[in-house]
Structures are given as C-alpha cells and as structure tokens.
Write an enzyme that holds these catalytic residues in place. Structure first.
Site, PDB file in Angstrom:
ATOM      1  N   VAL A  73      75.211  32.969  78.155  1.00 25.91           N
ATOM      2  CA  VAL A  73      75.968  33.429  77.044  1.00 25.91           C
ATOM      3  C   VAL A  73      75.562  33.038  75.776  1.00 25.91           C
ATOM      4  O   VAL A  73      75.600  31.574  75.781  1.00 25.91           O
ATOM      5  CB  VAL A  73      77.406  33.341  77.376  1.00 25.91           C
TER       6      VAL A  73
ATOM      7  N   ASP B 171      86.191  37.854  89.781  1.00 21.49           N
ATOM      8  CA  ASP B 171      85.542  36.489  89.641  1.00 21.49           C
ATOM      9  C   ASP B 171      86.697  35.753  88.752  1.00 21.49           C
ATOM     10  O   ASP B 171      86.005  34.935  87.941  1.00 21.49           O
ATOM     11  CB  ASP B 171      84.359  36.452  88.980  1.00 21.49           C
TER      12      ASP B 171
ATOM     13  N   LEU C   8      76.119  29.324  74.609  1.00 19.12           N
ATOM     14  CA  LEU C   8      77.531  29.017  74.785  1.00 19.12           C
ATOM     15  C   LEU C   8      78.208  28.583  76.518  1.00 19.12           C
ATOM     16  O   LEU C   8      78.839  27.849  76.600  1.00 19.12           O
ATOM     17  CB  LEU C   8      78.510  29.991  74.500  1.00 19.12           C
ATOM     18  N   GLY C   9      77.168  29.234  77.212  1.00 14.55           N
ATOM     19  CA  GLY C   9      77.425  28.709  78.556  1.00 14.55           C
ATOM     20  C   GLY C   9      76.330  29.358  79.648  1.00 14.55           C
ATOM     21  O   GLY C   9      75.572  30.281  79.125  1.00 14.55           O
TER      22      GLY C   9
ATOM     23  N   MET D 229      75.441  34.746  86.215  1.00 15.28           N
ATOM     24  CA  MET D 229      74.915  36.038  86.008  1.00 15.28           C
ATOM     25  C   MET D 229      73.985  35.794  84.854  1.00 15.28           C
ATOM     26  O   MET D 229      73.194  37.040  84.414  1.00 15.28           O
ATOM     27  CB  MET D 229      75.795  37.091  85.675  1.00 15.28           C
TER      28      MET D 229
HETATM   29  N1  LIG Z   1      83.019  35.973  74.522  1.00 12.87           N
HETATM   30  C1  LIG Z   1      82.949  34.811  74.743  1.00 12.87           C
HETATM   31  N2  LIG Z   1      82.885  33.638  73.674  1.00 12.87           N
HETATM   32  C2  LIG Z   1      82.777  32.456  73.853  1.00 12.87           C
HETATM   33  N3  LIG Z   1      82.519  31.805  75.159  1.00 12.87           N
HETATM   34  C3  LIG Z   1      82.003  32.676  75.888  1.00 12.87           C
HETATM   35  C4  LIG Z   1      82.401  34.003  76.078  1.00 12.87           C
HETATM   36  N4  LIG Z   1      81.879  34.688  77.013  1.00 12.87           N
HETATM   37  C5  LIG Z   1      81.586  33.649  77.965  1.00 12.87           C
HETATM   38  N5  LIG Z   1      81.857  32.407  77.154  1.00 12.87           N
HETATM   39  C6  LIG Z   1      81.435  31.029  78.001  1.00 12.87           C
HETATM   40  O1  LIG Z   1      80.234  31.270  78.618  1.00 12.87           O
HETATM   41  C7  LIG Z   1      80.317  30.845  79.871  1.00 12.87           C
HETATM   42  C8  LIG Z   1      79.686  31.855  80.837  1.00 12.87           C
HETATM   43  O2  LIG Z   1      80.140  33.298  80.772  1.00 12.87           O
HETATM   44  P1  LIG Z   1      80.242  34.251  81.963  1.00 12.87           P
HETATM   45  O3  LIG Z   1      80.517  35.475  81.274  1.00 12.87           O
HETATM   46  O4  LIG Z   1      81.370  33.812  82.744  1.00 12.87           O
HETATM   47  O5  LIG Z   1      78.575  34.292  82.284  1.00 12.87           O
HETATM   48  P2  LIG Z   1      78.342  34.053  83.971  1.00 12.87           P
HETATM   49  O6  LIG Z   1      78.393  35.492  84.491  1.00 12.87           O
HETATM   50  O7  LIG Z   1      77.088  33.556  83.653  1.00 12.87           O
HETATM   51  O8  LIG Z   1      79.300  33.319  84.695  1.00 12.87           O
HETATM   52  C9  LIG Z   1      82.136  30.898  80.248  1.00 12.87           C
HETATM   53  O9  LIG Z   1      82.405  30.139  81.087  1.00 12.87           O
HETATM   54  C10 LIG Z   1      82.536  30.596  78.849  1.00 12.87           C
HETATM   55  O10 LIG Z   1      82.438  29.263  78.420  1.00 12.87           O
HETATM   56 MG   LIG Z   2      81.336  33.054  84.635  1.00 10.08          MG
END
Ligand SMILES: Nc1ncnc2c1ncn2[C@@H]1O[C@H](COP(=O)(O)OP(=O)(O)O)[C@@H](O)[C@H]1O
Ligand SMILES: [Mg+2]
Length: 498
Positions: A24, A134, A16-17, A21
C-alpha cells in the site's frame, strides 16, 4: 526514490504498509490534487492462476466500493496497470491498530470505542451482503482524531457470488480466523464477529490469544475452544468471551455486542451539577474566563469542598472577596495548598475527571505557549501535596494518556510512589501510554521489585521486553522471574531468548 507514476496520474510517494496481498502506497493524485492510498496487488507467479487473483482483487475493490460507511475506507477507483491490479482509496493519515497496541496499552473505554466503530462498519458491510473475512488489528486504521477505518477487503467475498472462492479457505490470518472457517464449514457474519473478538482480545491483553509456534498449532488452538484467561477482567473481557464461542450459532451477535460496548462507553456518572457543584464549576471555569464575567449568585451552594474547614480562607490574592466568589476560581489559579485541600475533599472519581479536564484542555492550548508552565506541571504540583495514597486514587480515575502526562511531569520517585497507590492495571496503562522512553524506564527502576512485577504483568509483553532491556539497575532478570509464566514465555519468544 525515482519518481513513479501509475496510471498516468498517481505519483507514488512512500510505502504505507505491506501485507499478504501486496503493497500500500501513499500517492499524490495529480488530477484531483490530493493524497490517496494506492494498493498494488502483487501477484506472485506461483499458486493460483493469475487471472483468478486479478479478478479477486478487482472484486475486492467492487465489494468495498459498495459500502459507504464512516468506518469503512472509501474506494475511489480500481484498474489494471502493467498486469497488476491497483486499488485507489482514501488516504488515512494514521496508524493501524496493531501498531497502536504494540506501543501502548489502551484503556477498556478506548478499546470499546474502537470495537463499537468497527462493529458499526461491519454491520454496514454485512448488510451489503459482504463479509470482510480478515478483521484484525492490522486492517483497522486510526486517524489522529481516533476515527476508525476498516481496510483491506482483500479476501472479502460477496455472499452468493460463485466461483473464485474455492481456494479462499486459508487466505487471511489464521490466528484471527473463526473455528468454522478453519474447519472449512460455512462462514457468515458471525465469523467476522469472532475475528473482531480476537482483535479486541489483542487490544485488551496485548497478545494474540491463538498465535502459536506454527500455523498447524495455531489452527489447533483456534479449534480447541479453551476458555481464555484475562489479566484485565471486566465487561469488555466478558463481551470478548461472548464473541469467542466456538459454535457460531451461540456466539454473541452484533446487537448484543453493540449494547455491551455502549454500556462500557456510557459516560461515567458525570456528577450531576446539582449534587456536586464544585467539579462542574471548575470545569467551566478552567478555560480563560473573562475576568469580569459576572458571578452567578451561588452563595447558597458554596458549602462544597471550597469551604471545608481545611481550606485557607485568608491566603492568596483576592483575599477581600467574599467566600462565594472565591469559590469560582479555577483550581490552578488558587494557592497550591488550597487547591490540594479542595482536591482532597472531592470524591476520587470527580477529582480524577477534573484532573483529566485540566491536563487535557490546557495541554492543547499550551503546546506552543512555551512561556506558561504546562498544565500537567501545575497539576502535578498540586497532586504532590496530597498523600500518595490519595493521589493514587485520583489517578485511578484519569484517562491513561492524561495520567501519563501528569506522571511524567513528576520526579521518577514521586511518579512511582503515586503509581504505587493506583490499581495495578491503571499503573500498567499509564506506563503503556508513556511508551518505551527513558521516563518509563526510570519509573520502572523507581518501583519496588514486587510492584514492578505486578504492574508489568499487565503491560504488553513487547513493551515489557524493551523496558527491561533498557533498565540499568540490574533487576531485569529478577523482574522477569516475578512475572507469570505466560508473560515470561511471550517475552522470551519476542526476544528470541532461550
Ligand atoms: N487507505 C489507507 N490509508 C492509510 N494506510 C493504509 C490504507 N490502507 C492500508 N493502509 C496501511 O497499509 C497496511 C496494509 O494494507 P492492507 O490493505 O491491509 O494490505 P494487505 O492486503 O497487504 O494486508 C495496513 O495495515 C495499513 O497500515
Ligand atoms: Mg491487511
């Protein structure tokens, strides 16, 4: 992709992303048979001690799991698997705000709504003694109903919890960080509000206000406290200015921000029914009303737009009906010219709201009903009968996404001439809502050079870059030359040009 099951239960489906960190994943929970989002916290062998980062990840899960709020993603579980921390959370089928604003200009109202929801989430976060740390567009996910979810408590720190935080300083995205954080001073709820301010700025203006060539320059820009120049001034820009005050003690607080956003969201004076009955009647009448619904006695208030001298009482079906009854027909069931006359006699704001309702309500019904022409086609036909200046003023009061559908239903030249008579920012929002598609390119090509420059000035530079590269009328360079220096530089940077 080979099947991968984590923790004996979660089947990884797609990515998803990916952020600072880790990764996802969209996953299938085989036990509870539902989709979930799984965050795999990737611990590189470099930098801080792995045990510390592992602990930080679990702390992220604990911090977020304590908060129950509709605008904060639900955390279901956290565990270590193969030495990596994993966090299981609700899957939001949607897109992050940064994706949204890359592709589309959001109206002030839409941004204010996102802002208000994120603010509500943050207030819940702060009252649980947690800082998000953040807040940025990539950490805000919107679902198809435009519900807002704050994700990624990657560097959240529970206030008062000691240890493990000494090296947090530069975790997070510098361009969204509050000056006090960049300077290594104490951070608090006000620091998250600064980040929300930067986020709202990005959404409103289409670029990140403090992002510079490199991290050092960015840090400097954050600390400089220079006033921001808004291309879309207004109450939202004012609220953002209040958030981006260097001194956290003088920065706008959550309560004031909430009031400002609520004021932007307060329904536009929805034309009280007693004063402008026609608009209300049409809205009510637009959905398929049973043919035999008794018409309330309205003869006394029939002197609305429907009975203006310009209307054509003798034409169309149902000519035998008395005047008061004919007034009740939905706009789109009237002869086009009569509908146009009615529209022209209305206040532009009321007419815009009426168009919004028609394009919106019928559109959702008509998607699969391919036999009938889409509402926007009918509405576009009516609008085409108005002088373009009048049509433009009506479009000024429509929601950008609906206006976009309407404009797309017109020929490029008609669309451009209608947009030529709207406010530049509205035209930009409409163009942004259409997105980078051939229809938008043709609209730009149909605009005068001057108008194109003025409108594109308000379109996110990333979108402008793509639109211009797709034009084939040889004006791209001249349009680029007519944009402000700031926008031009941003486009040059994006396209990697000289
Ligand atoms: N619960 C979720 N459902 C759908 N997409 C998510 C979810 N959590 C994160 N994402 C997607 O994944 C990306 C990265 O997640 P994030 O938690 O921000 O990780 P990081 O710490 O790597 O930035 C987000 O920008 C979003 O697009
Ligand atoms: Mg993030």
């Amino acid at each position: 992709m080979t099947e991968r099951i984590v923790h004996g239960r979660y089947e990884l489906l797609s990515r998803l992303g990916r952020g600072g960190m880790g990764t996802v994943w969209l996953a299938w929970d085989r036990t509870l048979r539902r989709s979930v989002a799984l965050k795999e916290v990737v611990l590189s062998p470099y930098g801080e001690d792995v045990a510390i980062r592992r602990e930080r990840a679990l702390r992220e899960a604990r911090a977020a799991a304590r908060i129950r709020h509709p605008a904060v993603v639900d955390i279901y579980d956290a565990f270590l698997d193969d030495g990596s921390p994993w966090i299981v959370m609700a899957y939001i089928d949607g897109a992050s705000l940064d994706r949204r604003i890359e592709r589309q200009i959001l109206s002030e109202r839409e941004i204010a709504r996102v802002g208000r929801d994120v603010l509500a989430g943050l207030v819940a976060v702060h009252s649980a003694q947690v800082l998000h740390r953040d807040v940025k567009p990539a950490n805000i996910v919107l679902d198809p109903e435009d519900r807002v979810f704050l994700v990624d408590f990657g560097i959240a720190r529970i206030s008062g919890e000691s240890g493990l935080t000494s090296q947090n300083m530069l975790l997070g995205t510098v361009e969204f960080m509050a000056p006090e954080r960049v300077d290594g001073h104490a951070v608090g709820p006000a620091s998250d509000l600064w980040s929300l301010g930067v986020t709202l700025f990005c959404a409103l203006e289409g670029y990140s206000p403090f992002l510079r060539e490199g991290p050092i320059e960015t840090v400097r820009a954050v600390g400089a406290g220079r006033p921001l120049r808004f291309r879309r001034p207004g109450p939202l820009a004012d609220a953002i200015t209040g958030l981006l005050v260097t001194d956290p003690g003088r920065r706008m607080g959550a309560a004031e921000l909430g009031r400002r956003l609520d004021a932007i969201l307060a329904p536009a004076p929805r034309t009280p029914p007693s004063r402008t009955p026609p608009s209300r009647r049409w809205e009510e009448a637009t959905p398929r009303r049973p043919r035999d619904t008794p018409t309330p006695a309205r003869g006394h208030d029939a002197r609305g737009p429907g009975s203006t001298p310009g209307s054509t009482p003798g034409s169309g079906p149902g000519t035998a009906r008395p005047e008061a009854e004919r007034d009740d027909r939905p706009l789109l069931e009237r002869p086009r010219q009569e509908a146009a006359t009615l529209l022209a006699s209305m206040e532009p704001r009321a007419a815009g709201q009426l168009m919004d309702g028609m394009v919106g309500s019928v559109g959702s019904v008509g998607v699969d009903g391919a036999s009938a022409p889409a509402a926007e086609v009918l509405v576009a036909e009516v609008l085409a009968l108005l002088p373009p200046s009048r049509a433009g003023r009506v479009v000024d009061h429509m929601a950008p996404d609906r206006a976009a559908r309407l404009v797309r239903a017109m020929s490029p030249s008609r669309g451009a001439s209608t947009l030529a008579h709207t406010d530049e920012r509205v035209a930009a929002a409409v163009l942004g809502a259409i997105g980078v598609v051939p229809a938008a390119v043709r609209l730009v090509e149909a605009m005068t050079l001057r108008r194109a420059c003025r409108v594109l000035e308000y379109v996110p530079p990333a979108v402008v870059a793509e639109l211009l590269s797709a034009t084939s009328d040889g004006r791209a360079d001249r349009i680029l030359g007519g944009l402000s220096r700031a926008v031009r530089d941003e486009i040059t940077r994006l396209t990697g040009g000289a």
